[in-house]
Write a protein that holds these residues in place. Structure first.
Motif, PDB file in Angstrom:
ATOM      1  N   ASP A   1      -0.295  -7.340  -6.092  1.00  0.00           N
ATOM      2  CA  ASP A   1      -1.333  -6.762  -5.231  1.00  0.00           C
ATOM      3  C   ASP A   1      -0.855  -5.453  -4.608  1.00  0.00           C
ATOM      4  OD1 ASP A   1      -2.988  -8.908  -5.810  1.00  0.00           O
ATOM      5  OD2 ASP A   1      -2.291 -10.069  -4.101  1.00  0.00           O
TER       6      ASP A   1
ATOM      7  N   GLU B   1      -4.279  -1.355  -7.920  1.00  0.00           N
ATOM      8  CA  GLU B   1      -5.379  -0.399  -7.885  1.00  0.00           C
ATOM      9  C   GLU B   1      -4.772   0.984  -7.761  1.00  0.00           C
ATOM     10  OE1 GLU B   1      -9.086   0.940  -5.010  1.00  0.00           O
ATOM     11  OE2 GLU B   1      -8.465  -1.170  -5.060  1.00  0.00           O
TER      12      GLU B   1
ATOM     13  N   ASN C   1      -5.224   4.865  -7.247  1.00  0.00           N
ATOM     14  CA  ASN C   1      -5.979   6.049  -6.852  1.00  0.00           C
ATOM     15  C   ASN C   1      -5.094   7.285  -6.892  1.00  0.00           C
ATOM     16  OD1 ASN C   1      -8.750   4.995  -5.723  1.00  0.00           O
ATOM     17  ND2 ASN C   1      -7.198   3.606  -4.924  1.00  0.00           N
TER      18      ASN C   1
ATOM     19  N   GLN D   1      -8.882   3.976 -10.602  1.00  0.00           N
ATOM     20  CA  GLN D   1     -10.113   4.560 -10.097  1.00  0.00           C
ATOM     21  C   GLN D   1     -10.245   6.008 -10.552  1.00  0.00           C
ATOM     22  OE1 GLN D   1     -12.201   2.679  -8.872  1.00  0.00           O
ATOM     23  NE2 GLN D   1     -11.152   0.972  -7.882  1.00  0.00           N
TER      24      GLN D   1
ATOM     25  N   SER E   1       0.851  -1.181   0.000  1.00  0.00           N
ATOM     26  CA  SER E   1       0.000   0.000   0.000  1.00  0.00           C
ATOM     27  C   SER E   1       0.887   1.230   0.000  1.00  0.00           C
ATOM     28  CB  SER E   1      -0.905   0.020   1.241  1.00  0.00           C
ATOM     29  OG  SER E   1      -1.833  -1.043   1.204  1.00  0.00           O
TER      30      SER E   1
ATOM     31  N   GLU F   1      -1.634  -1.270  -4.031  1.00  0.00           N
ATOM     32  CA  GLU F   1      -2.640  -0.214  -4.002  1.00  0.00           C
ATOM     33  C   GLU F   1      -1.918   1.117  -3.853  1.00  0.00           C
ATOM     34  OE1 GLU F   1      -6.827   0.947  -1.734  1.00  0.00           O
ATOM     35  OE2 GLU F   1      -5.409  -0.429  -0.793  1.00  0.00           O
TER      36      GLU F   1
ATOM     37  N   MET G   1      -2.590   4.829  -3.183  1.00  0.00           N
ATOM     38  CA  MET G   1      -3.644   5.701  -2.684  1.00  0.00           C
ATOM     39  C   MET G   1      -3.482   7.107  -3.253  1.00  0.00           C
ATOM     40  SD  MET G   1      -5.238   3.482  -0.971  1.00  0.00           S
ATOM     41  CE  MET G   1      -6.442   4.502  -0.123  1.00  0.00           C
TER      42      MET G   1
END
Length: 679
Positions: free
Chosen positions: A215, A236, A238, A255, A199, A217, A219
């Motif tokens: 995996d 992912e 952001n 996103q 993350s 992310e 942010m």
């Protein structure tokens, strides 16, 4: 030089180990100090509590326990052989080494270093400003926190998990890390190592250069850079992600508000989801790879909305060596897609290129790229279509009655000839359609044409009395099936369509049947694909159409022979041997009722163009006769062109386009009759 020994069961407090002195702990020591030049050892069962290791002091935890220990500048601790140390702080210049079977926890590392070697483990350890952790081959760390300028290096074979980064962590080739949080001001550098469950929070920065991450992310206000050789699988976005030349993103989700920039030489692959409000920018020679090598037909699209991708990336399609047949969605929102897609295998080797509606054959499969009306780009993987045999000539009683006519198919039109002229206006064909056969599919006494397109749709062109045609949709040929011929197989007066699938039942057993009147399926039986159907006709005179089959085998003198058998359709297991011929001497030409007895006979031709007839009675060979030479003529068809009840054989001149027929009586050539000059 003095050595103090604290035996098992003994407790001592306030000991000071001076330079040159030693301490061996088998019992318990508390409030101890190991000064410069001094050394202490804690053995199995021993324990030291609230210990200070000063400059040049040395503490060897080789099986015992050290709690609440502080290491000053230049002090050293070695933890091994089942030893365990809880360190309050390592000051600048101090060091802790965790060796085989050693365990150490660290509250604060203020500029000192901790090295974990093979078999050692660090847990619940904090590296404050200037602190340094090094995890060597075989070492591991769990629950590590790096603050400010704290640093972590994971070497090849080292492993860490559950790491919070406000400082800097470097994972080298062969190292691994999992469950990592990169906070504001933190940096994660992956150089050939492997990380997962990452993350990247606001202000955090992760850089992959040759490593692999799974995996991830990113942010809002977090940053990820994937440079040459770096690969991220499952991300992912952001915040902000940049893929430089040689970097790869696999299975990306961007996103709304997220930024993804792929520079020239970067690569996007896997199944990708881009939300409205996402910014996806792909520049230069970046690659957008539609990878279907490990997904099943009918899966979600590789890219959910291609319209959100800005730029013109090079497109590739990755397939495996035995790609499952079916339809794969590549991208939604693909309106106006007209680019070329390069097809590659899993090793990146080029296999060909695809454009919309231009099929590509790779190995034993055909790939077809399509763009649907709802803007979905997809590729269909299927069996290579059987080559469509387009007959240049067809025969039939198109005007009704007993007299056959000759039709020629060329340049998108079928023209019918009789009595020296053209009959009717002919049949014009749209692009992609071909006439395959003729037959009376509506039982009105007029033979019709059977036409099919590349998608397998089958239409009957029903002949009218004025020579025009009315189309009627009959059926659709599915992949793997072949149209073998036509004939009235059930004796109801209407033509049927014979179809077969050579692997319909199994790899070695095909399925054979017919569409009644071109529409309703009726199964005849299974068959061996080693046999070839060469003609349809009534070979036993019962008024129903049968089939003639051929099989090649090696016989006497190691010569090749063809065996010919009739298959009487009324009894689906009734095979009757006609005869055997060496194809280098005599080969099949055509079949027809050449003696007017109601049963079809078989015309054979030899290597110099001489034609002979096998007379057939009740499905078996009954006679043999020679007709004539045809070396300068092409077979045009079989039919009763003079209406006398006996089939004739039509020919077309190779040089003049004159078409005519051998008028046959009782399996002998009676005369030659002209039909017309064919245009």
């Amino acid at each position: 030089m003095a050595t103090v020994i604290i035996s098992s069961g003994i407790t001592s407090s306030g000991l000071v180990v001076n330079s040159g002195d030693g301490l061996e702990v088998f019992g318990t020591a508390s409030d101890a100090s190991v000064l410069s030049g001094g050394s202490a050892s804690i053995f199995s069962g021993g324990k030291m509590v609230v210990t200070q290791v000063a400059e040049s002091g040395f503490l060897d935890v080789c099986g015992g326990v050290a709690n609440s220990t502080t290491v000053l500048g230049g002090g050293r601790i070695l933890v091994s052989s089942g030893g365990s140390a809880n360190v309050n702080n390592i000051r600048s210049g101090g060091s802790v080494t965790v060796g085989p079977s050693g365990r150490a926890s660290l509250v604060a590392n203020s500029g000192g270093s901790m090295t974990v070697s093979s078999g050692g483990m660090a847990y619940i350890a904090n590296a404050a400003s200037g602190g340094f952790f090094e995890i060597l081959d075989g070492g591991s760390g769990v629950f590590l926190t790096l603050a400010e300028t704290g640093r972590l290096a994971v070497s090849s074979g080292g492993r860490v998990e559950k790491v919070n980064l406000n400082g800097t962590a470097t994972v080298f080739t062969g190292g691994s890390a999992s469950d990592i949080t990169v906070s504001d001001g933190g940096r994660l550098l992956v150089s050939g190592g492997n990380v997962q469950d990452v993350s990247v929070l606001a202000g955090g920065n992760a850089v992959l250069s040759g490593g692999a991450a799974t995996d991830v992310e990113v942010m809002s206000d977090g940053f990820l850079t994937v440079s040459s050789g770096g690969t991220v699988s499952g991300i992912e976005v952001n915040g902000w992600t940049t893929v430089l030349s040689g970097g790869t993103l696999d299975h990306a989700e961007v996103q709304s508000g997220g930024w993804l920039v792929v520079s020239s030489g970067g690569r996007l692959t896997g199944q990708m989801t881009f939300a409205e409000g996402a910014s996806v920018n792909v520049y230069g020679s970046a690659v957008l790879d539609f990878d279907i090598s490990s997904i099943a037909p009918g899966s979600d699209a590789c890219v959910n909305d291609l319209s959100l991708v800005h730029g013109s990336p090079a497109c590739t399609l990755t397939v495996n060596g035995s790609q499952e047949h079916g339809s794969y969605a590549l991208a939604g929102g693909a309106a106006g897609f007209n680019r070329t897609i390069s097809v590659v295998d899993e090793l990146g080797e080029a296999l060909g290129t695809l454009t919309v509606e231009a099929p590509l054959v790779i190995g034993d499969a055909q790939y077809t790229l399509t763009l649907s009306g709802d803007d979905v780009l997809s590729v269909t993987v299927g069996a290579i279509p059987e080559p469509v045999v387009v007959p240049p000539f067809l025969t039939g009683c198109f005007a009704g009655g007993a007299r056959a006519m000759l039709a020629k198919q060329a340049d998108g039109k079928v023209t019918i000839y009789a009595d020296g002229s053209v009959w009717g206006d002919g049949l014009s064909l749209e692009s992609g359609w071909n006439v395959l056969a003729a037959g009376d599919f509506n039982a009105d006494g007029h033979d019709d044409f059977l036409r099919m397109n590349a998608e397998g749709y089958v239409v009957g062109e029903m002949t009218q009395t004025d020579g025009t045609f009315v189309p009627q949709v009959l059926n659709k040929k599915e992949a793997g099936w072949r149209i073998l011929g036509t004939g009235d197989f059930n004796g109801n007066g209407a033509g049927d369509v014979l179809v077969a699938n050579p692997t319909g039942a199994s790899d070695t057993v095909g399925l054979l049947g017919y569409w009644e009147s071109g529409v309703t399926w009726t199964l005849i039986n299974g068959y061996s694909p080693e046999w070839e159907m060469v003609a349809t006709g009534d070979f036993n005179g019962d008024g129903k159409c049968d089939m003639l089959w051929r099989n090649t085998f090696v016989g006497a003198g190691d010569l090749t022979y063809n065996a010919y058998c009739t298959w009487i359709v009324e009894d689906p297991v009734d095979w009757r041997m006609v005869s055997v011929a060496n194809p280098d001497e005599w080969n099949f030409l055509c079949a027809g009722d050449f003696d007017g007895d109601g049963a079809n006979d078989i015309a054979m031709i030899n290597d110099v163009g001489v034609v002979g007839i096998w007379g057939v009675n009740d499905g078996y060979l009954s006679s043999w006769s020679i007709l004539s030479d045809t070396s300068e003529w092409t077979l045009a068809g079989v039919g009763d062109f003079d209406g006398d009840g006996t089939d004739d054989i039509a020919w077309c001149s190779n040089s003049t386009n004159l078409a005519g027929y051998w008028r046959i009586e009782d399996k002998t050539l009676a005369s030659w009759q002209n039909i017309a000059i064919l245009s």
